[in-house]
Write a protein that holds these residues in place. Structure first.
Motif, mmCIF file in Angstrom:
data_model
loop_
_atom_site.group_PDB
_atom_site.id
_atom_site.type_symbol
_atom_site.label_atom_id
_atom_site.label_comp_id
_atom_site.label_asym_id
_atom_site.label_seq_id
_atom_site.Cartn_x
_atom_site.Cartn_y
_atom_site.Cartn_z
ATOM 1 N N SER A 150 0.985 -1.100 -0.325
ATOM 2 C CA SER A 150 -0.301 0.265 -0.023
ATOM 3 C C SER A 150 0.042 1.184 0.178
ATOM 4 O O SER A 150 0.192 2.729 -0.705
ATOM 5 C CB SER A 150 -0.799 0.309 1.204
ATOM 6 O OG SER A 150 0.134 -0.170 2.369
ATOM 7 N N ASN A 166 -6.521 4.351 2.100
ATOM 8 C CA ASN A 166 -5.460 4.086 2.782
ATOM 9 C C ASN A 166 -4.658 4.972 3.627
ATOM 10 O O ASN A 166 -3.831 5.795 2.509
ATOM 11 C CB ASN A 166 -4.358 3.082 2.108
ATOM 12 C CG ASN A 166 -4.602 1.606 1.612
ATOM 13 O OD1 ASN A 166 -5.715 0.901 2.940
ATOM 14 N ND2 ASN A 166 -4.119 1.125 0.716
ATOM 15 N N HIS A 184 -13.115 1.980 5.779
ATOM 16 C CA HIS A 184 -12.049 2.399 5.342
ATOM 17 C C HIS A 184 -12.744 1.784 3.483
ATOM 18 O O HIS A 184 -13.639 0.617 3.701
ATOM 19 C CB HIS A 184 -10.599 0.889 5.484
ATOM 20 C CG HIS A 184 -9.989 0.734 5.171
ATOM 21 N ND1 HIS A 184 -9.259 0.291 5.088
ATOM 22 C CD2 HIS A 184 -9.006 1.019 3.857
ATOM 23 C CE1 HIS A 184 -8.021 -0.208 4.526
ATOM 24 N NE2 HIS A 184 -7.887 0.873 3.223
ATOM 25 N N CYS A 217 -12.684 1.955 -0.686
ATOM 26 C CA CYS A 217 -11.884 0.577 -0.640
ATOM 27 C C CYS A 217 -12.269 1.076 -2.582
ATOM 28 O O CYS A 217 -13.542 1.590 -2.967
ATOM 29 C CB CYS A 217 -12.315 -0.827 -0.437
ATOM 30 S SG CYS A 217 -12.061 -1.930 -2.004
ATOM 31 N N LEU A 257 -14.290 -7.324 -1.025
ATOM 32 C CA LEU A 257 -14.691 -7.431 0.602
ATOM 33 C C LEU A 257 -14.277 -8.741 0.458
ATOM 34 O O LEU A 257 -14.023 -9.628 0.900
ATOM 35 C CB LEU A 257 -14.623 -6.681 0.715
ATOM 36 C CG LEU A 257 -14.519 -5.379 0.877
ATOM 37 C CD1 LEU A 257 -15.143 -4.127 1.811
ATOM 38 C CD2 LEU A 257 -12.735 -5.018 0.473
ATOM 39 N N LEU A 305 -7.182 -4.015 1.171
ATOM 40 C CA LEU A 305 -7.575 -3.437 -0.379
ATOM 41 C C LEU A 305 -7.265 -2.479 -1.825
ATOM 42 O O LEU A 305 -6.790 -1.924 -2.060
ATOM 43 C CB LEU A 305 -8.191 -1.971 0.661
ATOM 44 C CG LEU A 305 -9.132 -2.067 1.008
ATOM 45 C CD1 LEU A 305 -9.448 -3.417 1.759
ATOM 46 C CD2 LEU A 305 -10.302 -1.342 2.138
ATOM 47 N N SER A 316 -7.962 -2.758 -4.983
ATOM 48 C CA SER A 316 -7.798 -1.899 -6.200
ATOM 49 C C SER A 316 -7.597 -1.809 -7.557
ATOM 50 O O SER A 316 -7.850 -1.653 -8.448
ATOM 51 C CB SER A 316 -7.705 -0.601 -5.457
ATOM 52 O OG SER A 316 -6.275 -0.201 -5.171
#
Lengths: 163, 421
Positions: A79, A158, B194, B196, B203, B362, B366
């Protein structure tokens, strides 16, 4: 009130910390902390937030802070691989003396993050930071940093970089 | 009322095969609309937990699919779920995430409802020849049901019961709740949300995927020891399994790989732990307690949007075909306040935008979303483990933890729901 010299030192510390975070200079950033450091990013803007009762985004003691940095240094913290391109403005700085010769500094920040790991989106992060600073061996270090994002309670993308 | 599928033209049997699925399932906005109707309106959807609204007037606002709702505790102690929309001109009545209220007043023209949804008053009533206030109360979710404090709603008046939907998967919820000496969990720490940039189905698929851990989470596993360490080594040495509970409910069961109690809690000791163990033993006896403390809470998806994430509870919220939100909160065990700090710190380590696990999940989701826009290649492979999965004595399919048994189970149920009359 603190002296002009001391205020100057606080401002320079905050600018330095911002630069190291922006440029993903993780080890240098970690070196700004005392051994009893606490890094807190609440998940709410409520001033009554209590990390022992309420879930936070981040509530790191020194050990967890080191883990956070170690992950980033592996090269597999995807990330943040590659690291987001970031620049932050730190402003509205107020500094005051605190107990035990420490200093407390409050400031606002606005951070532009280009999250280049997938969609290459620009993310805006804005909030107010409280630093607690202590002189260790003649140098200022942070023993506490609390970051209250204006959108702390909203869905966030994130946040694995250093805020 | 349920309306017919708005896109009755999509042939889901051509998109969802037993061992492969079509990329458009993640990218076609018409399919998203179908899902909101067939899965999130007609089916049972997790809304919230009893413990979030302990007193009369306490409320939280949520979405059932993309429909805004208020879950509120009434004066009689019962929980109601209302569509969060004024009956006059459609304004969202309650904008707060949560709170406590005696009434809900629409800001537009002042229509005011009580916490049982009844319309109390309309300003300037002289403008109506006759006005039936009782016909203009907040719209109730047509069906509401709960299991051990977990509240589910269906926006369709007809359909299978919650008990039928959950089936034997209630045992997964039991497994988590029974760890509390009081038999209850409390979701009182607040939620982290969160965002996404992926289709919502990414998920639940990822939450029940045991194959990705050593790759997506390589940074964590190469840095700290955790209870997941045993599923990233030699394939033949991994003992954890995946299991299909039917109706889209799917589980990763780590417990066959656990060697001692409390691995799911990162290992604990001390007098508080001794008291906790003693309380469970008084209720369940030594042998059942030993098994509970070895196995820990469930790691399972309750279709479509409730994820029992071991010591966390998570919600999957669809936003659009390209976006969703993963909510989580630590699962506090009623009667064991000593564990709260640890559960909070575990929640922050594992889930949420700044945690050590989910940002990678996540991010990959993506990237999946970006890749799935390709149309030169359109299929996703889901055949892993077909060569070795087995059916257990209770009829559940079980396989090696890295197998796509869970994905196939999810998609098989999806195809049923998306094609049934």
């Amino acid at each position: 009130m603190i002296s002009h010299t001391e205020y100057r030192a606080v401002v320079e510390f905050l600018h330095r910390e911002a630069l190291l975070a922006d440029e993903a200079r993780y080890a240098e950033w970690l070196a700004l902390w005392t051994d009893d450091g606490v890094y807190w990013v609440p998940a709410t803007t409520d001033p009554a937030a209590d990390p022992d009762k309420h879930l936070s985004h981040i509530y790191d003691n020194r050990g967890r802070l080191e883990t956070r940095i170690k992950l980033l240094l592996t090269g597999h913290r995807y990330s943040q691989e590659p690291a987001s391109r970031m620049r932050r403005l730190v402003s509205n700085i107020e500094a005051a003396p605190a107990e035990n010769g420490e200093l407390v500094a409050e400031s606002n920040f606005a951070l532009a993050e280009l999250a280049i790991q997938a969609k290459r989106e620009m993310h805006w992060w804005v909030g107010r930071t409280t630093h607690r600073l202590r002189r260790v061996g003649g140098e200022l270090k942070m023993c506490r940093k609390k970051v209250v994002l204006v959108n702390a309670a909203e869905p966030l993308p994130n946040l694995s970089f250093l805020i | 009322m349920s309306s017919p599928s708005p896109n009755g033209t999509i042939d889901y049997t051509a998109l969802v095969h037993d061992d492969r699925i079509h990329a458009s399932l993640y990218t076609d906005p018409r399919i998203f609309d179908d899902e909101m109707e067939r899965i999130f309106r007609r089916g049972w959807v997790f809304v919230g937990h009893d413990s979030e609204i302990p007193s009369a007037g306490d409320f939280v606002t949520r979405r059932v699919g993309t429909e805004p709702v208020i879950m509120v505790r009434g004066k009689d102690g019962d929980v109601s779920v209302f569509v969060n929309r004024c009956m006059h001109r459609g304004t969202m009545v309650c904008p707060a995430d949560r709170g406590s209220a005696r009434t809900f007043t629409c800001p537009y023209h002042g229509w005011t409802y009580d916490i049982s949804g009844e319309l109390l008053g309309v300003p300037y009533p002289g403008g109506y020849a006759a006005f039936d206030k009782s016909a203009h109360g907040l719209t109730r979710a047509p069906r509401l049901s709960s299991y051990r404090g977990f509240v589910f709603a269906s926006l369709s008046p007809a359909g299978i019961s919650l008990a039928e939907h959950l089936g034997s998967a209630t045992r997964l919820i039991d497994r988590s709740c029974d760890l509390s000496p009081a038999g209850e969990v409390e979701l009182t720490a607040g939620w982290v949300k969160h965002r996404c940039a992926a289709n919502w189905k990414a998920l639940p698929e990822n939450d029940s995927d045991g194959y990705h851990l050593g790759f997506v989470h390589r940074a964590l596993f190469s840095t700290v020891r955790s209870q997941y360490q045993r599923v990233v080594g030699d394939e033949r040495a991994i003992k954890a399994v995946v299991r299909d509970w039917g109706n889209g409910h799917i589980e990763i069961d780590w417990s066959p790989g656990y060697q001692g109690p409390f691995e799911w809690l990162g290992g604990v000791s001390g007098s508080a732990v001794a008291d906790f163990v003693a309380a469970l033993e008084r209720r369940d006896g030594a042998e059942v307690t030993r098994r509970r403390l070895l196995g820990g809470p469930a790691h399972a998806l309750i279709f479509p949007n409730l994820f029992l994430g071991e010591t966390n509870i998570a919600i999957v919220e669809p936003v659009s075909v390209e976006e969703c939100v993963h909510w989580h909160t630590p699962m506090f065990l009623t009667g064991v306040p000593e564990f709260r700090s640890r559960l909070l710190r575990m929640a922050e380590a594992g889930m949420g935008p700044a945690s050590f696990l989910m940002p990678e999940d996540l991010l990959v989701a993506s990237r999946n979303q970006l890749g799935l826009h390709a149309r030169t290649a359109v299929w996703l492979e889901l055949g892993r483990g077909l060569n070795r999965e087995r059916v257990d004595a209770e009829g559940r399919t079980v396989s090696h933890v890295t197998d796509e048994t869970t994905n196939r189970a999810l998609w098989r149920h999806y195809r049923t729901v998306m094609t049934e009359a």
